[in-house]
Design a protein around this motif. Structure first.
Motif, PDB file in Angstrom:
ATOM      1  N   GLY A   1      -0.060  16.739  -3.747  1.00 33.03           N
ATOM      2  CA  GLY A   1      -0.161  18.548  -4.851  1.00 33.03           C
ATOM      3  C   GLY A   1      -1.509  19.698  -4.073  1.00 33.03           C
ATOM      4  N   TYR A   2      -1.892  19.031  -3.499  1.00 31.80           N
ATOM      5  CA  TYR A   2      -2.801  19.274  -2.679  1.00 31.80           C
ATOM      6  C   TYR A   2      -2.268  20.079  -1.888  1.00 31.80           C
ATOM      7  CZ  TYR A   2      -6.760  21.151  -0.407  1.00 31.80           C
ATOM      8  OH  TYR A   2      -8.192  22.032   0.113  1.00 31.80           O
TER       9      TYR A   2
ATOM     10  N   PRO B   1      -1.552   6.344   1.436  1.00 35.61           N
ATOM     11  CA  PRO B   1      -2.632   6.368   1.958  1.00 35.61           C
ATOM     12  C   PRO B   1      -2.381   7.719   2.929  1.00 35.61           C
ATOM     13  CG  PRO B   1      -1.992   3.967   3.400  1.00 35.61           C
ATOM     14  CD  PRO B   1      -0.868   4.554   2.177  1.00 35.61           C
ATOM     15  N   SER B   2      -3.300   8.816   2.250  1.00 36.33           N
ATOM     16  CA  SER B   2      -3.531  10.315   3.126  1.00 36.33           C
ATOM     17  C   SER B   2      -3.916  10.129   4.131  1.00 36.33           C
ATOM     18  CB  SER B   2      -3.295  11.436   1.831  1.00 36.33           C
ATOM     19  OG  SER B   2      -4.480  10.854   1.187  1.00 36.33           O
ATOM     20  N   GLY B   3      -4.480  10.655   5.070  1.00 35.61           N
ATOM     21  CA  GLY B   3      -4.791  10.590   6.790  1.00 35.61           C
ATOM     22  C   GLY B   3      -6.220   9.571   7.055  1.00 35.61           C
ATOM     23  N   ASN B   4      -7.448  10.335   6.169  1.00 32.82           N
ATOM     24  CA  ASN B   4      -8.830   8.844   5.990  1.00 32.82           C
ATOM     25  C   ASN B   4      -8.496   8.467   4.603  1.00 32.82           C
ATOM     26  OD1 ASN B   4      -9.401  11.795   5.608  1.00 32.82           O
ATOM     27  ND2 ASN B   4     -10.765  11.682   7.280  1.00 32.82           N
ATOM     28  N   GLY B   5      -8.674   9.652   3.939  1.00 29.25           N
ATOM     29  CA  GLY B   5      -9.014   9.327   1.980  1.00 29.25           C
ATOM     30  C   GLY B   5      -8.056   7.753   1.712  1.00 29.25           C
ATOM     31  N   PRO B   6      -8.353   7.678   0.485  1.00 27.40           N
ATOM     32  CA  PRO B   6      -7.898   6.797  -0.477  1.00 27.40           C
ATOM     33  C   PRO B   6      -6.094   7.285  -0.613  1.00 27.40           C
ATOM     34  CG  PRO B   6      -8.749   9.001  -1.949  1.00 27.40           C
ATOM     35  CD  PRO B   6      -9.116   9.496  -0.724  1.00 27.40           C
ATOM     36  N   MET B   7      -5.054   6.575  -1.779  1.00 30.20           N
ATOM     37  CA  MET B   7      -4.514   6.957  -1.243  1.00 30.20           C
ATOM     38  C   MET B   7      -3.286   8.103  -2.689  1.00 30.20           C
ATOM     39  SD  MET B   7      -2.440   3.671  -0.857  1.00 30.20           S
ATOM     40  CE  MET B   7      -1.204   3.044  -1.806  1.00 30.20           C
ATOM     41  N   ALA B   8      -2.855   8.780  -1.801  1.00 27.04           N
ATOM     42  CA  ALA B   8      -1.981   9.940  -2.525  1.00 27.04           C
ATOM     43  C   ALA B   8      -1.046   9.937  -2.783  1.00 27.04           C
ATOM     44  CB  ALA B   8      -2.560  11.178  -1.367  1.00 27.04           C
TER      45      ALA B   8
ATOM     46  N   LEU C   1      -8.407  17.417  -7.169  1.00 28.97           N
ATOM     47  CA  LEU C   1      -9.915  18.093  -7.150  1.00 28.97           C
ATOM     48  C   LEU C   1     -10.658  17.767  -7.313  1.00 28.97           C
ATOM     49  CD1 LEU C   1     -10.092  17.984 -11.112  1.00 28.97           C
ATOM     50  CD2 LEU C   1     -10.320  19.281 -10.313  1.00 28.97           C
ATOM     51  N   GLN C   2     -11.016  16.510  -6.293  1.00 28.96           N
ATOM     52  CA  GLN C   2     -11.494  15.902  -5.299  1.00 28.96           C
ATOM     53  C   GLN C   2     -11.937  16.373  -2.969  1.00 28.96           C
ATOM     54  OE1 GLN C   2     -14.396  14.075  -5.107  1.00 28.96           O
ATOM     55  NE2 GLN C   2     -14.858  14.775  -3.216  1.00 28.96           N
ATOM     56  N   GLN C   3      -9.881  16.959  -3.553  1.00 26.95           N
ATOM     57  CA  GLN C   3      -9.992  17.965  -1.848  1.00 26.95           C
ATOM     58  C   GLN C   3     -10.535  19.101  -2.220  1.00 26.95           C
ATOM     59  OE1 GLN C   3      -5.895  16.217  -1.010  1.00 26.95           O
ATOM     60  NE2 GLN C   3      -7.194  15.785   0.736  1.00 26.95           N
ATOM     61  N   LEU C   4     -10.121  19.285  -3.537  1.00 29.95           N
ATOM     62  CA  LEU C   4     -10.477  21.168  -3.316  1.00 29.95           C
ATOM     63  C   LEU C   4     -12.389  20.611  -3.615  1.00 29.95           C
ATOM     64  CD1 LEU C   4      -8.425  22.244  -6.059  1.00 29.95           C
ATOM     65  CD2 LEU C   4      -9.057  23.738  -4.150  1.00 29.95           C
ATOM     66  N   THR C   5     -12.817  20.246  -4.159  1.00 24.15           N
ATOM     67  CA  THR C   5     -14.378  20.284  -3.904  1.00 24.15           C
ATOM     68  C   THR C   5     -14.835  20.047  -2.664  1.00 24.15           C
ATOM     69  OG1 THR C   5     -14.673  18.643  -6.282  1.00 24.15           O
ATOM     70  CG2 THR C   5     -16.854  18.763  -4.810  1.00 24.15           C
ATOM     71  N   ASP C   6     -13.941  19.302  -1.518  1.00 23.09           N
ATOM     72  CA  ASP C   6     -14.766  18.737  -0.451  1.00 23.09           C
ATOM     73  C   ASP C   6     -14.458  19.630   0.528  1.00 23.09           C
ATOM     74  OD1 ASP C   6     -15.208  16.268  -0.825  1.00 23.09           O
ATOM     75  OD2 ASP C   6     -13.369  15.381  -0.628  1.00 23.09           O
ATOM     76  N   GLU C   7     -13.158  20.941   0.197  1.00 21.79           N
ATOM     77  CA  GLU C   7     -13.388  22.289   0.869  1.00 21.79           C
ATOM     78  C   GLU C   7     -14.304  22.918   0.283  1.00 21.79           C
ATOM     79  OE1 GLU C   7     -10.776  22.569   3.519  1.00 21.79           O
ATOM     80  OE2 GLU C   7     -11.659  24.820   2.838  1.00 21.79           O
ATOM     81  N   TYR C   8     -14.914  23.131  -0.635  1.00 23.86           N
ATOM     82  CA  TYR C   8     -15.834  23.725  -1.297  1.00 23.86           C
ATOM     83  C   TYR C   8     -17.367  23.605  -0.164  1.00 23.86           C
ATOM     84  CZ  TYR C   8     -12.869  27.501  -4.040  1.00 23.86           C
ATOM     85  OH  TYR C   8     -12.661  27.411  -4.355  1.00 23.86           O
ATOM     86  N   LEU C   9     -17.063  21.731  -0.526  1.00 17.85           N
ATOM     87  CA  LEU C   9     -18.811  21.854   0.212  1.00 17.85           C
ATOM     88  C   LEU C   9     -18.651  21.748   2.001  1.00 17.85           C
ATOM     89  CD1 LEU C   9     -18.841  18.035  -0.926  1.00 17.85           C
ATOM     90  CD2 LEU C   9     -20.641  20.588  -1.465  1.00 17.85           C
TER      91      LEU C   9
ATOM     92  N   ARG D   1     -23.093  20.691  -4.253  1.00 21.14           N
ATOM     93  CA  ARG D   1     -22.518  20.007  -5.205  1.00 21.14           C
ATOM     94  C   ARG D   1     -21.615  20.502  -5.970  1.00 21.14           C
ATOM     95  NH1 ARG D   1     -20.415  15.067  -3.335  1.00 21.14           N
ATOM     96  NH2 ARG D   1     -21.410  14.959  -1.630  1.00 21.14           N
ATOM     97  N   GLU D   2     -23.025  20.661  -6.982  1.00 18.13           N
ATOM     98  CA  GLU D   2     -22.255  21.119  -8.148  1.00 18.13           C
ATOM     99  C   GLU D   2     -21.639  21.871  -8.260  1.00 18.13           C
ATOM    100  OE1 GLU D   2     -25.891  22.171 -10.779  1.00 18.13           O
ATOM    101  OE2 GLU D   2     -26.116  19.874  -9.657  1.00 18.13           O
ATOM    102  N   GLU D   3     -21.748  23.574  -7.409  1.00 17.66           N
ATOM    103  CA  GLU D   3     -21.550  24.736  -7.168  1.00 17.66           C
ATOM    104  C   GLU D   3     -19.549  24.359  -6.986  1.00 17.66           C
ATOM    105  OE1 GLU D   3     -20.912  28.212  -8.356  1.00 17.66           O
ATOM    106  OE2 GLU D   3     -22.482  27.139  -8.328  1.00 17.66           O
ATOM    107  N   ALA D   4     -19.611  23.640  -5.728  1.00 20.23           N
ATOM    108  CA  ALA D   4     -18.433  23.075  -5.292  1.00 20.23           C
ATOM    109  C   ALA D   4     -17.348  22.803  -5.869  1.00 20.23           C
ATOM    110  CB  ALA D   4     -18.069  22.685  -4.065  1.00 20.23           C
ATOM    111  N   ALA D   5     -18.295  21.817  -7.205  1.00 21.69           N
ATOM    112  CA  ALA D   5     -17.094  20.934  -8.363  1.00 21.69           C
ATOM    113  C   ALA D   5     -16.734  22.420  -9.483  1.00 21.69           C
ATOM    114  CB  ALA D   5     -18.049  19.663  -9.024  1.00 21.69           C
TER     115      ALA D   5
END
Lengths: 110, 137
Positions: free
Chosen positions: A28-29, A69-76, B20-28, B34-38
């Motif tokens: 999705g991302y 597994p997506s790239g380096n991360g967890p399962m996607a 959500l994690q990927q979006l957060t990582d991008e903002y980081l 950390r808070e602002e990114a989440a």
């Protein structure tokens, strides 16, 4: 300052999703990023709204999903196009082009 | 531990958490705290609960669509082979009919005999005389 991204016209999200997953499995991302990049950052989808659309397309058999597994991360959960989805993409693309062509004809009438 | 009946649910949660994690990582990466990114990630994503509910609706609906397709398909196949359908319906009708007849008969005979066998001695033991009908059975 760059112009604000444009909201999607109702009903075009399915077409964009089919197109973005046509070139290979994406989560999705990834789909959201790809739509942004391919439209040169003009089109911005509300990211969460991808999921109801993806699940709907999956129910209709146009996309299928797989946990990998997506790239380096967890399962996607990666979505890819099915043969039926490929046909649907062609059909929706044709309809869209007819539609925009017709609008252009009217707008170009000066 | 994941049970089969909530597998879809936990996958949905994982899928959305992953996004959500990927979006957060991008903002980081862009230097947010950390808070602002989440917070930004949640804002970009939109109402997660609402979208989850829409996904669940798809699943519920899928079951109904599947059932409808199965029924329609079944009826169509039955219409296409009327002889087989008629034979199947006839055998079912005969089978059910024969069963009902035999079970009714068996019950009538066995049950009445059993009632008589048990109740006549019992009545006599308590000093009563069984009625004419009961003795005849």
């Amino acid at each position: 300052m760059p112009p604000k991204p444009t909201e999607l016209i109702q009903g075009t999200l399915d077409l964009l999703i089919l197109k973005t997953v046509a070139q290979g499995p994406l989560h999705g991302y990834g789909i959201a990023q790809k739509i942004l990049v391919m439209s040169k950052e003009i089109l911005q989808v509300q990211q969460g709204s991808l999921y109801p659309a993806l699940h709907r397309l999956e129910r209709k058999g146009f996309v299928k999903s797989e946990w990998k597994p997506s790239g380096n991360g967890p399962m996607a959960k990666l979505y890819s196009l099915t043969p039926a989805g490929r046909k649907q993409l062609q059909e929706e693309k044709r309809q869209w082009q007819r539609y925009t062509g017709a609008i252009d004809m009217i707008l170009g009438e000066d | 531990m994941t049970f089969p009946w909530n597998r879809a649910e936990s996958q949905l949660s994982r899928e959305i958490a992953h996004h959500l994690q990927q979006l957060t990582d991008e903002y980081l990466r862009q230097g947010y705290t950390r808070e602002e990114a989440a917070r930004q990630a949640r804002k970009d994503f939109g109402g997660a609960e609402q979208f989850k509910e829409e996904c669940r609706d798809e699943r519920r609906f899928a079951w109904l669509t599947g059932l409808r397709q199965d029924i329609v398909f079944g009826l169509r196949m039955m219409r296409r082979t009327p002889v087989v359908t008629a034979a199947a319906i006839l055998s079912l009708a005969l089978g059910i009919g024969a069963n009902t007849a035999i079970v009714s008969l068996t019950l009538a005979i066995l049950l009445v005999a059993a009632v008589a066998a048990v109740s006549i001695p019992a009545l006599r033991a308590s000093g009563l005389e069984p009625s004419e009908t009961l003795r005849q059975e």
